[in-house]
Design an enzyme around this catalytic site. Sequence first.
Site, PDB file in Angstrom:
ATOM      1  N   GLU A 270     113.489 -34.243  60.130  1.00 23.32           N
ATOM      2  CA  GLU A 270     112.348 -33.821  60.952  1.00 23.32           C
ATOM      3  C   GLU A 270     111.745 -32.524  60.400  1.00 23.32           C
ATOM      4  O   GLU A 270     110.526 -32.344  60.396  1.00 23.32           O
ATOM      5  CB  GLU A 270     112.788 -33.625  62.404  1.00 23.32           C
ATOM      6  CG  GLU A 270     113.312 -34.881  63.080  1.00 23.32           C
ATOM      7  CD  GLU A 270     112.226 -35.894  63.364  1.00 23.32           C
ATOM      8  OE1 GLU A 270     111.042 -35.520  63.345  1.00 23.32           O
ATOM      9  OE2 GLU A 270     112.561 -37.072  63.604  1.00 23.32           O
ATOM     10  N   TRP A 359      91.698 -43.350  67.059  1.00 25.15           N
ATOM     11  CA  TRP A 359      92.810 -42.394  67.085  1.00 25.15           C
ATOM     12  C   TRP A 359      92.338 -40.941  67.090  1.00 25.15           C
ATOM     13  O   TRP A 359      93.055 -40.060  67.569  1.00 25.15           O
ATOM     14  CB  TRP A 359      93.739 -42.616  65.898  1.00 25.15           C
ATOM     15  CG  TRP A 359      93.128 -42.368  64.541  1.00 25.15           C
ATOM     16  CD1 TRP A 359      92.503 -43.286  63.743  1.00 25.15           C
ATOM     17  CD2 TRP A 359      93.086 -41.124  63.838  1.00 25.15           C
ATOM     18  NE1 TRP A 359      92.074 -42.693  62.575  1.00 25.15           N
ATOM     19  CE2 TRP A 359      92.424 -41.370  62.603  1.00 25.15           C
ATOM     20  CE3 TRP A 359      93.540 -39.835  64.101  1.00 25.15           C
ATOM     21  CZ2 TRP A 359      92.201 -40.360  61.657  1.00 25.15           C
ATOM     22  CZ3 TRP A 359      93.324 -38.831  63.161  1.00 25.15           C
ATOM     23  CH2 TRP A 359      92.665 -39.099  61.957  1.00 25.15           C
TER      24      TRP A 359
END
Length: 464
Positions: A270, A359
């Site tokens: 991450e 989006w």
Amino acid sequence: MSSPQIVWLRRDLRLADQPALYAAAHAGPVIPVFVLDDEAARSHAYGGASRWWLHHSLESLAKGLGSRHSQIVLRRGDAVEQLCEIARECGAGAVHAIRHYEPWWRQAQGKLDEALPDGCELCLHDGNYLLPPGAVTTGSGDPYKIYTPFSKAMLERFPPRDCLPEPETIHSPDKWPKSDSLSDWGLLPSKPDWSGGIADFWNVGEQAAHERLAEWADDVAQYDDERNLPSRDGSSRLSPHLHFGEISPAQVWHRLSGRRGQGWRTFEKELIWRDYAQNLICQFPDYPSKSYRDGYSGLWRNPNRGHIIQEELEAWQRGMTGYPIVDAGMRQLWQTGWMHNRVRMIAASFLVKHLLIDWTFGEQWFWDTLVDADYGNNGVNWQWISGTGVDSNMFVRIMAPLSQSEKFDAADYIREYVPELAEFGDEDIHDPPDHKRGKYPKKIIGHREARERALSAYNDAKQG
């Protein structure tokens, strides 16, 4: 004494492991400067939630500097003009800054290098990422576009640099330049003040960041198992601290590295994703506002072209879609300025695939409401979920929010953020029967209907 050294602060609001501050403190008297430059970023000027965080982060850093007999000079306007003015006024020998990679900051760094008065140089330092963006390339020297090989190449280059301590001494200039008052900037909401939930959810500042890291260090071992379970909240909640630079990724990495188990290895990836996002916006500066892949322009329903589509967008924004997991996430976002990562994916997928809304409308809403709104991460994540990115999920992989909710045990999460459903049992809460919903809205569109419509629109767009 040596000439004053300006430290240009942006998303690096910390004293420890702050390479620009460390270098400046060893070169002469230090003048920390933060310029609120909304015009440079245009559509990506700080959003409402980020402005709330920025106020408290600057306030916290000012206290930290005050304990070292220093302060922050606050200015508003064009960053290059303000820094040059301060440099001329105080006879600065250098402006030190940590490199930033958003396109408006890259442009400002170039302009500043040319505009500074004679005798004053721009000294850029690395320090906001695990490795400097652009440092990891393919065998042919090209930047990576795909995450997996990028991540492997990053791991081969580890460990990241060692962390720097706070400067032992921060000397002050003989005379401080004039400064704005933080309260005059109006960063905090009023009329109405909608920030109560955010204030209850977060502690802000460098000390709070390290306290959160120390608290979460005991839980990182369970991260791989619990990161997808919103009811258990196994997330680190370090993202806004990292975004505003209250803590560096190198500090996080060195604090957690060496721990056994899949939890740390998953979280390390991450952290690497943050670096990956910056590498992408270096290659494609408008990535958060323009689809990388062609052929999607005819797919989306534009809310600006019809009141029904606009109403559906607003229902998504307010958490009134009739899908409990989506609505819980959107309400958590509004209340706290943050949303659980698994739920972010579900809510984003719902907007672009169930509602077929472009989006970029989601990207802008998240930009305004997230306290961790990051130009690179936000854009890369939206293009990943929409299927338009250089490295992205396929559009035809459509998340099923009802089964996702049950699979990831979101019942208690829904009860917390959708109080209309608080008394529902686990068997009904993920998809309440219409006759039991009461004031909670019916589904804005059925899942099967939405899926078939999305696939049909996608095929039409590809053929057209």
